[in-house]
Design a protein around this motif. Structure first.
Motif, PDB file in Angstrom:
ATOM      1  N   TYR A 106     -31.798 -18.110   4.388  1.00 28.06           N
ATOM      2  CA  TYR A 106     -31.664 -16.691   4.107  1.00 28.06           C
ATOM      3  C   TYR A 106     -32.993 -16.118   3.628  1.00 28.06           C
ATOM      4  O   TYR A 106     -33.769 -16.787   2.946  1.00 28.06           O
ATOM      5  CB  TYR A 106     -30.618 -16.453   3.008  1.00 28.06           C
ATOM      6  N   ASP A 107     -33.211 -14.864   3.970  1.00 24.01           N
ATOM      7  CA  ASP A 107     -34.347 -14.100   3.452  1.00 24.01           C
ATOM      8  C   ASP A 107     -33.785 -12.849   2.800  1.00 24.01           C
ATOM      9  O   ASP A 107     -33.254 -11.963   3.480  1.00 24.01           O
ATOM     10  CB  ASP A 107     -35.310 -13.729   4.583  1.00 24.01           C
ATOM     11  N   ASN A 108     -33.823 -12.825   1.464  1.00 19.68           N
ATOM     12  CA  ASN A 108     -33.257 -11.693   0.700  1.00 19.68           C
ATOM     13  C   ASN A 108     -31.810 -11.421   1.087  1.00 19.68           C
ATOM     14  O   ASN A 108     -31.400 -10.268   1.278  1.00 19.68           O
ATOM     15  CB  ASN A 108     -34.103 -10.432   0.906  1.00 19.68           C
ATOM     16  N   GLY A 109     -31.032 -12.503   1.224  1.00 20.88           N
ATOM     17  CA  GLY A 109     -29.613 -12.367   1.512  1.00 20.88           C
ATOM     18  C   GLY A 109     -29.255 -12.251   2.976  1.00 20.88           C
ATOM     19  O   GLY A 109     -28.065 -12.324   3.340  1.00 20.88           O
ATOM     20  N   GLN A 110     -30.237 -12.087   3.853  1.00 24.67           N
ATOM     21  CA  GLN A 110     -29.987 -11.979   5.285  1.00 24.67           C
ATOM     22  C   GLN A 110     -30.180 -13.329   5.961  1.00 24.67           C
ATOM     23  O   GLN A 110     -31.210 -13.981   5.782  1.00 24.67           O
ATOM     24  CB  GLN A 110     -30.940 -10.957   5.913  1.00 24.67           C
ATOM     25  N   LYS A 111     -29.175 -13.758   6.734  1.00 28.42           N
ATOM     26  CA  LYS A 111     -29.279 -15.039   7.437  1.00 28.42           C
ATOM     27  C   LYS A 111     -30.384 -14.969   8.479  1.00 28.42           C
ATOM     28  O   LYS A 111     -30.434 -14.036   9.283  1.00 28.42           O
ATOM     29  CB  LYS A 111     -27.959 -15.388   8.119  1.00 28.42           C
ATOM     30  N   ILE A 112     -31.284 -15.975   8.464  1.00 31.41           N
ATOM     31  CA  ILE A 112     -32.391 -15.966   9.427  1.00 31.41           C
ATOM     32  C   ILE A 112     -32.403 -17.203  10.315  1.00 31.41           C
ATOM     33  O   ILE A 112     -33.101 -17.228  11.328  1.00 31.41           O
ATOM     34  CB  ILE A 112     -33.753 -15.844   8.711  1.00 31.41           C
ATOM     35  N   ALA A 113     -31.641 -18.234   9.935  1.00 24.69           N
ATOM     36  CA  ALA A 113     -31.602 -19.441  10.770  1.00 24.69           C
ATOM     37  C   ALA A 113     -30.406 -20.282  10.372  1.00 24.69           C
ATOM     38  O   ALA A 113     -29.943 -20.243   9.223  1.00 24.69           O
ATOM     39  CB  ALA A 113     -32.889 -20.255  10.606  1.00 24.69           C
ATOM     40  N   GLU A 114     -29.899 -21.066  11.345  1.00 24.39           N
ATOM     41  CA  GLU A 114     -28.752 -21.936  11.082  1.00 24.39           C
ATOM     42  C   GLU A 114     -28.837 -23.159  11.978  1.00 24.39           C
ATOM     43  O   GLU A 114     -29.305 -23.083  13.120  1.00 24.39           O
ATOM     44  CB  GLU A 114     -27.446 -21.180  11.345  1.00 24.39           C
TER      45      GLU A 114
ATOM     46  N   GLU B 159     -31.747 -36.239  10.482  1.00 28.42           N
ATOM     47  CA  GLU B 159     -32.708 -35.221  10.067  1.00 28.42           C
ATOM     48  C   GLU B 159     -32.635 -34.035  11.016  1.00 28.42           C
ATOM     49  O   GLU B 159     -32.510 -34.192  12.221  1.00 28.42           O
ATOM     50  CB  GLU B 159     -34.126 -35.788  10.064  1.00 28.42           C
ATOM     51  N   GLN B 160     -32.702 -32.843  10.440  1.00 30.38           N
ATOM     52  CA  GLN B 160     -32.602 -31.632  11.249  1.00 30.38           C
ATOM     53  C   GLN B 160     -33.896 -30.840  11.199  1.00 30.38           C
ATOM     54  O   GLN B 160     -34.594 -30.817  10.179  1.00 30.38           O
ATOM     55  CB  GLN B 160     -31.464 -30.743  10.738  1.00 30.38           C
ATOM     56  N   ASP B 161     -34.195 -30.167  12.303  1.00 35.03           N
ATOM     57  CA  ASP B 161     -35.285 -29.209  12.372  1.00 35.03           C
ATOM     58  C   ASP B 161     -34.678 -27.817  12.362  1.00 35.03           C
ATOM     59  O   ASP B 161     -34.068 -27.386  13.356  1.00 35.03           O
ATOM     60  CB  ASP B 161     -36.113 -29.411  13.642  1.00 35.03           C
TER      61      ASP B 161
END
Length: 615
Positions: A252-260, A268-270
């Protein structure tokens, strides 16, 4: 029956309140402004693990515990106690309320009776210790539940099987700490404080707390930014994992989802990111991270974390000189040698506000880095560095000192010739704790450099330790031998020189290294009424007025800027604050006097960040 219960409750509450009222700092040593604000009913109440938060399922156990100092070989839980001690302050400190020394022939016992919160009665119950110096055994309701060795690394114990029915539980600790009579990492502690060596720290010195987790839970994560690929690499460790379990990551960036991203547990995940803002001292950008353990699509466990995208690297500049680059741009690293000592709490700041104060003032003074000198801080200290925007050079606390052989090099600095020969047991203690320290601190983006050895203090098998450090964490640079014992410098040639800054000679060791002066300065100015002792205080060069100090300091910074042109990439000034009899701090030990005005220091330092110095 109801009246009896109320009477018993009121009696217990009044006893607790009376005990808290009776607490007071021990001795008559110097105090910081925050000492008067310490709440003996719950000092350091903040959540202690900011990189991995389960905020609704925890209970702080700081406060007044019982203590006893007994013979080292005493193995039975005591029936009688010497009095109360305020956790998490070391027994030798004023803020513990005890202020007593502990020697190698003694053991320190703690005990507390707690009322277990109802919200911790589900799943498993973990007992966490931020740090206990040095060796301890933990008992719950009289049953031994685990042991630990290591004075600077956080650890936890699953105490679920030792809990009894009902809320009331008893926790007991037995601690043994030989300080300078043992080979363990101890940093600046010594049994006979003098010169640059300080009062011992024994027992609990960071927050003690309980946490409730499900039977299957996320025990930790390892988060590593890769700026070149715009990904955050995340590995999550799971206790009690089952087949088909998954880990879901959401940024999240300031409460906004940016990646999942979602993948099988244990993989291990990228986490792929776009339009990222890079972390730097001038722009300390942090992103939030949610980590979930999924089973058949349902959330079994979750925790909150955060991360930053930043890159530290070694590159050759246009003149063929090896330099340090942050996010592929040259930035001169300049910061104070930070001992992290307090006159009232020793290793432990009197409060989180105090802990943050040193970092804030360092940044306001115009530094962009701190060398955390042979000490490890509580996790919240690194969180503050992450948020405020201060790079950290993290030392390994030294131990098992002496035994190295030196030769003298023309000039004022020394180059070592030989590693110390340490026993197998001593080596194992060092390796185990350094490994845990690097693991515990891995996720803090402010840490950009590991420093396994300082001034040949206990330095052994340097090539092996340096190579192992680099292999364990390739995402950071390694300063293998700060202070001149350059058996294996790793990425950095780092000498110490007092009082004027100096630059290592790459002709002697090759041109493949970043050049740094890891300690210089040490300009002393005792301020009456703000010293640890009345007389016999010292600095590497002493002054009588603030004006004299400022003039000499300005001269050192001018000299330092000239060395940048010759290839210097970093400088570390001694030091943030006075410490015990050392009066070479930019602030007094009690933090009440800043010896050179902050605005003037900030202005003095700006010449060090002039990009034209390397063109």
């Amino acid at each position: 029956m109801k009246q009896s219960f109320i009477l018993a409750f009121l009696l217990a509450a009044s006893t607790c309140s009376l005990s808290a009222q009776e607490w007071k700092p021990a001795g008559d040593k110097l105090m910081t402004p925050w000492a008067a604000q310490v709440n003996p009913q719950q000092p350091h109440p903040e959540y202690p693990r900011p990189q991995f938060i389960r905020k609704n399922n925890w209970q702080n156990l700081n406060g007044l515990w019982k203590y006893a100092i007994l013979a080292k070989d005493h193995q039975q839980i005591p029936n009688h106690w010497d009095g109360d001690i305020l956790v998490p302050f070391a027994v030798e400190s004023a803020l513990s309320g005890v202020g007593k020394p502990l020697n190698k022939d003694q053991s320190l016992w703690y005990q507390t009776e707690i009322s277990l919160s109802k919200k911790l009665n589900k799943g498993k119950t973990l007992l966490h210790f931020g740090a206990v110096d040095w060796q301890c055994e933990v008992f719950v309701n009289g049953k031994s539940v685990g042991t630990h060795e290591g004075g600077f690394d956080a650890f936890s114990i699953d105490i679920s099987d030792a809990l009894k029915k009902g809320a009331k539980q008893q926790i007991t600790l037995r601690v043994w700490d030989p300080t300078s009579d043992g080979p363990q990492p101890r940093g600046k502690q010594i049994n006979n404080p003098h010169g640059i060596w300080y009062t011992p720290v024994s027992g609990i010195w960071q927050t003690v707390w309980l946490e409730s987790v499900p039977k299957s839970y996320i025990s930790s994560t390892q988060q590593t930014p890769n700026v070149d690929q715009s990904v955050l690499k995340v590995a999550a460790a799971i206790e009690g994992a089952q087949a088909q379990d998954q880990i879901q990551l959401i940024a999240y960036d300031n409460g906004q989802k940016i990646a999942e991203s979602t993948a099988a547990a244990g993989q291990e995940q990228d986490l792929k990111l776009s339009n990222i803002q890079l972390w730097s001292p001038s722009h300390p950008k942090l992103y939030d991270l949610e980590v979930k353990l999924l089973r058949k699509g349902k959330v079994v466990d979750q925790a909150q974390s955060y991360f930053a995208m930043r890159k530290i690297s070694k590159k050759t500049d246009g003149k063929g000189i090896e330099r340090m680059y942050l996010n592929d741009e040259f930035l001169f690293h300049y910061g104070p040698l930070d001992q992290g000592w307090w006159p009232d709490g020793l290793h432990t700041a009197p409060s989180d506000e105090a802990l943050k104060f040193d970092i804030e003032k360092t940044k306001e003074m115009g530094f962009n880095m701190i060398r955390k000198h042979i000490k490890v801080e509580p996790a919240r200290w690194y969180r503050h560095c992450d948020s405020i925007g201060i790079m950290v050079w993290q030392d390994m606390p030294s131990g098992d000192l002496g035994g190295n052989i030196w030769d003298m090099h023309p000039g004022k600095f020394r180059f070592g010739k030989h590693d110390k020969i340490r026993t197998a047991a001593s080596e194992a203690i060092y390796r185990k704790e350094w490994d845990r320290i690097m693991t515990n601190l891995h996720n803090f983006p402010s840490i950009v450099i590991w420093v396994p050895f300082n001034e040949a203090w206990g330095q052994f098998k340097t090539k092996e330790i340096v190579q192992w450090t680099k292999q364990k964490d390739p995402s950071r640079l390694v300063n293998g031998a700060s202070g001149g014992n350059f058996i294996e410098p790793a990425d950095i040639l780092d000498l110490h020189n007092y009082p004027d800054p100096a630059i290592p000679d790459p002709a002697r060791f090759g041109k493949d290294y970043i050049l740094a002066v890891g300690e210089f300065g040490g300009l002393g100015l005792p301020i009456e009424g703000h010293t640890w002792q009345q007389k016999d205080n010292w600095g590497y060069q002493s002054f009588k007025t603030k004006e004299e100090l400022k003039a000499r300091y300005s001269q050192l910074i001018t000299e330092l800027s000239e060395l940048i042109k010759l290839g210097l990439s970093a400088g570390v000034y001694t030091q943030t604050t006075d410490v015990e009899i050392e009066t070479n701090g930019l602030m007094t030990y009690d933090r009440k006097v800043i010896k050179i005005p902050i605005e003037e220091l900030h202005q003095i330092h700006q010449k060090l960040y002039d990009k034209n110095l390397i063109n």
